[in-house]
Structure formats: structure tokens, C-alpha cells
Scaffold this active site. Structure first.
Site, PDB file in Angstrom:
ATOM      1  N   ARG A 298       0.835  -1.208   0.000  1.00 49.01           N
ATOM      2  CA  ARG A 298       0.000   0.000   0.000  1.00 49.01           C
ATOM      3  C   ARG A 298       0.869   1.257   0.000  1.00 49.01           C
ATOM      4  O   ARG A 298       0.581   2.219  -0.713  1.00 49.01           O
ATOM      5  CB  ARG A 298      -0.962  -0.023   1.187  1.00 49.01           C
ATOM      6  N   TYR A 430      -6.113  -1.154  -7.259  1.00 54.76           N
ATOM      7  CA  TYR A 430      -5.535  -2.380  -6.668  1.00 54.76           C
ATOM      8  C   TYR A 430      -4.965  -2.148  -5.262  1.00 54.76           C
ATOM      9  O   TYR A 430      -4.929  -1.019  -4.802  1.00 54.76           O
ATOM     10  CB  TYR A 430      -4.561  -3.094  -7.602  1.00 54.76           C
ATOM     11  N   GLU A 431      -4.597  -3.221  -4.619  1.00 56.71           N
ATOM     12  CA  GLU A 431      -4.168  -3.188  -3.206  1.00 56.71           C
ATOM     13  C   GLU A 431      -5.297  -2.742  -2.286  1.00 56.71           C
ATOM     14  O   GLU A 431      -5.066  -2.080  -1.282  1.00 56.71           O
ATOM     15  CB  GLU A 431      -2.971  -2.250  -3.023  1.00 56.71           C
ATOM     16  N   GLY A 432      -6.529  -3.071  -2.633  1.00 59.06           N
ATOM     17  CA  GLY A 432      -7.696  -2.594  -1.894  1.00 59.06           C
ATOM     18  C   GLY A 432      -8.094  -1.254  -2.487  1.00 59.06           C
ATOM     19  O   GLY A 432      -7.293  -0.302  -2.474  1.00 59.06           O
ATOM     20  N   GLN A 437      -9.829   1.482   1.463  1.00 58.87           N
ATOM     21  CA  GLN A 437      -8.846   2.167   2.323  1.00 58.87           C
ATOM     22  C   GLN A 437      -9.558   3.115   3.286  1.00 58.87           C
ATOM     23  O   GLN A 437      -9.189   3.246   4.452  1.00 58.87           O
ATOM     24  CB  GLN A 437      -7.844   2.989   1.488  1.00 58.87           C
TER      25      GLN A 437
END
Ligand code: FAD
Length: 586
Positions: A298, A430-432, A437
């Protein structure tokens, strides 16, 4: 043609003048002998590598993309990518911040992070191949057995092997609890893993001898949902006892995704058919290991947008000085200046936040004092979703503003600006996703401890107010953040109360809340940068560099920071305006 100059002076300002990184890091035994010159010369060399070797492959890589061979399931990266990676590896860049015991150079994470900012400016798609390896390295370093570490980490440090993270499946992205990939225990202690993963970055490529996949899967006796997921190492090639490569494992690439940006990054569908894996950490506790990787990633994704923001700014600035319309260079128009300063401010704030987070990460892992470790970890947990979502949203705003500076030419490929807009877009997903977040920030990081960590961040602001409260020159920077801090504290109590009655209230406010909190954090960092610049000016430095820092800080507070007011206003409107809309969304 686009150009790129590594922003070394700006990096030195943040690291040495604002955060005094070397003094901070010397408390950590592995950095006891660290000095400013070492950091500067590493970044200078790293900047050269990014500019001279990686940047020239950015536009060609975007045009060529990756290719998939159905016969042998192999993936070829664009021309020049593998050769550049070979040079990268041979020069020792892969192990910059890795531990010396695994063959790394043991430099601070913050140096590696600054180096990656430059790689991301130069070529985000290329930088993803070694970048993902860092996340996998961090997860194994934290949760691997001694044998797993000695088998995999030296080769990942040297860059001979790269890493991936295999979470996503066709029906399961955000909600990993829906995962279906299965792991069957074998009598010899290994597992046979079967399933399908999609969207796996660097899942297959021609740059390294082996690929170490970190795969999430479910054991037969797993509890339902997210609490039943385990983490496995699945190498592309088996590794023999002597460390040499053995047979091909049962994992292969089933195809590549064709996508909007980062076209040179191989986004792979991965098929696992009785692939042999070993368990990392405890059964059903795979998310612990994966979170180490995800948190590192992140910060890495925020850093990707920082890199794109910087290179977009540099190119828009040069264009605005040279493009004449109506008898004058367009840089003389107020709104063009506003677009340029927006990108510059978002790059400078982003760089400060990434460095601040990287220093916290170093302290969380390696500081000798347990209290410092836990407090650093707590603050970092609060700031990680902000670094990911605020920086990538800002990257979207900034790259679009820079494209606008170029007018119609911004839309044309040859200038390189439309690629930066396209490449940045995935960073918000991406990455949540950035929504996830914001829910992480408000739900897990703030409300779950009744705002205690947020108050710890508030203490940093209070400390600045105490130091500078009587300094009239600082009041333009301090007054707004102190006021926003009060408003956010009040709103946090309100939403905590409302959320207890109706969870949709939290969901409805979260994205606005993250924008407002992001500005609180940026406001604090800009105030510290202004404080440093003012001190240098007071000490007699007439360098325009410091004046530029002050002007950027003033622009930030005048033109960007006020978004926090509208964000809080919008956050307060509640969930009804979204949830009672059946007629509108029918
Ligand atoms: C180019 C690319 C590279 C990638 N690389 C990797 C990789 O290396 N490894 C890997 O495992 N994955 C990877 N991914 C997958 C990526 O992480 C997921 O796409 C992302 O997490 C979102 O999942 P999803 O696509 O299934 O969307 P969904 O989960 O279906 O979400 C769709 C929308 O619904 C929203 N939403 C979902 N749930 C909620 C909720 N509870 N509250 C509010 N809103 C919600 C989301 O914010 C989003 O806007 C990659 C994806 C792409 C496109």
C-alpha cells in the site's frame, strides 16, 4: 519527447532538513554508522539508473506490451525489459534495503522508497517486477520458518527470483473470505494447491529464473470466511535441497489481461493444478502474513502515484514555459499556474508523507526500544490507508491537470502525458480500492479505538503549535491545521455515535473522511516543510529553493487544503441521501 530529472535536491530536503533521517535512524543498531553522504550518493546513482536505463523503456513498453505464448504458457516482457532487469540485479539494486544476513545491503527502507519513487517516475510498469518482490520478501521475513527464509530470501535479495502476491480470484476481490482455491495437506508436510487466480501482477515473465508465488488458499477444515485462509509459498520451479532449481511446479499462466494502463506489467491469470506449496505461518492465519505484504504494497502504491505526479509535473512545467499562445508563454496564465502548482504541491506533500511512513516502518521493525516500535507501528497503521488512497487520488488529479496544461497535445501519445494518466488509474483500484482504504481508516484505525491513534497524530500537531505558536511567520500554516484538527475530532465523535446505530453512516462518510484526514496530514507536513524553509531563510540562505518551498506551501493552504471543509460538509450529510434512493437507482 518526455524527459525526467531525478528530484534529488527535493529528496535531500525532506530526508535531511525536515526529518533529520540520519539522526533518527542512528538509534537503530543496523544504521549506527549511517551518514548523509552515503544516502545522497546512493540516491544519485539510483537516479541515474532510473533516468538512463529505465525511463527510455517507458513509452516503448507501453506501445509493445507483454505477449503470451499459448503453447508453453510463457510471457515475454517488452523489448529491453529483461536486459534492464539484468543490469539492475547485477548492480545490486534489488537488495538495497534487504537484511545483510540474506545478502542485502541493509540500507534504510526510506532510501529504498526514495529510489523507487524515481523508478516509478521513470517507468511504473517496469518497477512493478522488482517492487512486488519486496512485498513477498517482507512477508517471508516476518512469518517464514528459518528454512523458508534461507531457501528463498537470499535469491529474492539478489533478484535472481522475483515474488508475487496471489489473492484475487474471478468471484473474489475485495471480499477474500469468498476464496475457493484449495490446499490439501500431504503426508510429507507439503500441500497440493488447486484453483484459479486472476489479475496477478508479474505472475509470469522472462526476467528471472524463478518466481516465488505467495498464494492464499483454504485448507479442508478451514472455518468459513476470512478467518479460514492460509498462506503458502508456491515456487514456479521446485527448489532442490542444494538450492538448485528442480522440476516445474503445477502453476502456470493461463492468459494475460489487456488493460487501460501499465501495459508492460504482466497481469496474469494463474492456474494451479496440484501445485506443491509450503505453509507460511499458522493454518487459517494467512491474512497475518499477507497483511505484512499488503501494508508494504500500500505504501508502494502511494509511491507509484508520487512518481507519476512528479514526472507529469516536470513535463507540464517545461511545456508551459515553451508553449506560446497569444504572444505569451502559457505559464503566465493564472489557471495554468494553478494546475502546475497543484501537481507540484501533491508531489511535495506525497514525498514527505512517504518518507514519514518509511521512517515509521523502519522504527516499527528495527528500533531497539519496544515502546518506540509499538508507537511507530500504531501511527503507521493510521497513515497507511491515507498514503495509499490520498496519494493515488492526488495522482489522478495531478496527472489530469498536467495533461490539461498540454491542451490537445496532452491527449496525443507522443508527449507521454496520456500514458501517465492511464498508468495512474489502477493505483486507485488495486491493493484494496480507495473506498476500502477509507473504510479501513475510519472503521478499523479510528473508530475501533475511539480515535486514540488519531489523537496521537494530533499530539504531533500540538507539539508543532507549542514550538511555533508565538512565531507570527508560522501562523498562516499552523492556524488552519489546528482548526481542522478540532473539526475532525468533533466529527469523529459524531460519526462514532451514529455508526453504532447504523453502520451505513460510516460507509457513507468514509471517503470524505479520508480526504479531510489526508489534508490534516498534508497540512502538518507542509507546516513542517515551511518551518524548515523559514529557518533557512532566517539563517541567511537566499537560495530560491527555500522560497519555492514557502510559495508551494502557501499555494497548498490557499487552494488545496480548503477541500477539507467541503469534504467534512459532505461527510456530515449522512447515509440517507445515498441509501434512500431506490427510485433514482432503479
Ligand atoms: C492491473 C491489475 C493488477 C492487479 N494485481 C494484483 C496482484 O498482483 N495480486 C492480486 O491478488 N490481485 C491483483 N489485482 C486485483 C485487485 O487488487 C482487485 O481488482 C481489487 O482489490 C478490487 O477487487 P475486484 O476487482 O474484485 O472488485 P470488487 O471487490 O468486486 O469491487 C467492485 C467495487 O465495489 C466496491 N466495494 C466492494 N466491497 C465493498 C464494501 N464492502 N464497501 C464499499 N464498497 C465496496 C469496490 O470499492 C469497487 O469499487 C490487480 C488488479 C488489476 C486490475
Amino acid at each position: 519527447m518526455p524527459h525526467y530529472t531525478p528530484p534529488l535536491r527535493d529528496m535531500q530536503f525532506v530526508l535531511h532538513e525536515v526529518f533529520h533521517a540520519v539522526e533518527e535512524l542512528r538509534h537503530i543498531p543496523r544504521h549506527a554508522d549511517l551518514d548523509i553522504d552515503t544516502i545522497n550518493s546512493v540516491l544519485e546513482e539510483g537516479g541515474k539508473f532510473a533516468k538512463e536505463i529505465i525511463f527510455p523503456l517507458n513509452q516503448s513498453g507501453d506501445a509493445e506490451g507483454c505477449t503470451y505464448d499459448r503453447q508453453d504458457h510463457s510471457v515475454s516482457t517488452p523489448s529491453g525489459f529483461a536486459e534492464a532487469y539484468r543490469q539492475f540485479r547485477e548492480a545490486g539494486w534489488t537488495g538495497l534495503a534487504c537484511q545483510a544476513e540474506f545478502g542485502g545491503q541493509g540500507l534504510p527502507i526510506v532510501v529504498n522508497q526514495a529510489f523507487y519513487e524515481m523508478l516509478n517516475s521513470a517507468n511504473q510498469a517496469w518497477a512493478m517486477y522488482p517492487g512486488l518482490t519486496h512485498g513477498a520478501y517482507a512477508a517471508l521475513e516476518a512469518h517464514g520458518t528459518p528454512e523458508q527464509k534461507s531457501t528463498y530470501l537470499p535469491k529474492m535479495t539478489s533478484g535472481e527470483w522475483t515474488g508475487t502476491m496471489c489473492l484475487t480470484e474471478p468471484h473474489c476481490g475485495t471480499d477474500l473470505g469468498l476464496m475457493r482455491t484449495k490446499a490439501e495437506p500431504q503426508p510429507n508436510g507439503t500441500y497440493h494447491i488447486t484453483g484459479e487466480k486472476i489479475f496477478i501482477s508479474a505472475g509470469e515473465h522472462d526476467m528471472a529464473d524463478n518466481i516465488i508465488h505467495l498464494v492464499l488458499a483454504r485448507l479442508p477444515d478451514a472455518p468459513a470466511g476470512i478467518k479460514g485462509i492460509s498462506l503458502f509459498i508456491v515456487p514456479k520451479f521446485h527448489v532442490n535441497a542444494d538450492g538448485s532449481l528442480g522440476q516445474r511446479n503445477g502453476i502456470h499462466c493461463g492468459g494475460l489481461e489487456h488493460k487501460m494502463g501499465i501495459k508492460a506489467s504482466a497481469t496474469c491469470q494463474m492456474v494451479l493444478e496440484n501445485a506443491v506449496g509450503t505453509l507460511v505461518g499458522q493454518p487459517h492465519k494467512g491474512m497475518h502474513g499477507m497483511f505484512v505484504m499488503m501494508n508494504a504494497a500500500r505504501l508502494g502504491v502511494g509511491n507509484q502515484s508520487l512518481g507519476l505526479t512528479e514526472v507529469a509535473y516536470q513535463n507540464a512545467l517545461a511545456y508551459a514555459k515553451e508553449r506560446y499562445q497569444m504572444g505569451n508563454a502559457i505559464i503566465h496564465h493564472p489557471d495554468v499556474r494553478k494546475m502546475l502548482l497543484t501537481a507540484k504541491a501533491y508531489a511535495e506533500g506525497g514525498r514527505a508523507l512517504e518518507a514519514f511512513c518509511a521512517l515509521l516502518l523502519e522504527k516499527e521493525h528495527y528500533h531497539p526500544d519496544a515502546k518506540v516500535r509499538s508507537e511507530s507501528g500504531e501511527l503507521l497503521a493510521l497513515l497507511t490507508p491515507i498514503a495509499k488512497a490520498f496519494l493515488t487520488d492526488n495522482g489522478h488529479i495531478a496527472t489530469n491537470a498536467c495533461m490539461q496544461v498540454l491542451g490537445g497535445h496532452g491527449f496525443i501519445r507522443q508527449w507521454g502525458m496520456e500514458q501517465l494518466v492511464r498508468d495512474n488509474r489502477i493505483n486507485m483500484i488495486y491493493e484494496g480500492t480507495n473506498t476500502i482504504q477509507s473504510l479501513d481508516l475510519l472503521g478499523r484505525k479510528v473508530l475501533s479505538n475511539n480515535g486514540a491513534t488519531l489523537r496521537k497524530f494530533g499530539k504531533l500537531i500540538a507539539q508543532l503549535v507549542e514550538e511555533e505558536g508565538v512565531n507570527e511567520k508560522m501562523s498562516e500554516f499552523i492556524t488552519p491545521i489546528a482548526a481542522l484538527g478540532d473539526k475532525l475530532t468533533k466529527f469523529t465523535m459524531e460519526i462514532g455515535f451514529k455508526g453504532l446505530q447504523n453502520p451505513d453512516e460510516v460507509g457513507a462518510a468514509a471517503v470524505d473522511y479520508l480526504r479531510a484526514t489526508g489534508h490534516l496530514v498534508f497540512g502538518y507536513l507542509f507546516a513542517r516543510m515551511a518551518q524548515t524553509a523559514l529557518r533557512q531563510v532566517a539563517a541567511g540562505h537566499t537560495d530560491t529553493f527555500y522560497l519555492g518551498k514557502l510559495q508551494t506551501a502557501r499555494f497548498y493552504f490557499a487552494k488545496l487544503f480548503p477541500e477539507s471543509t467541503s469534504a467534512l460538509l459532505s461527510a456530515r450529510t449522512g447515509s440517507k441521501v445515498l441509501m434512500h434512493t431506490e427510485a433514482a437507482l432503479r
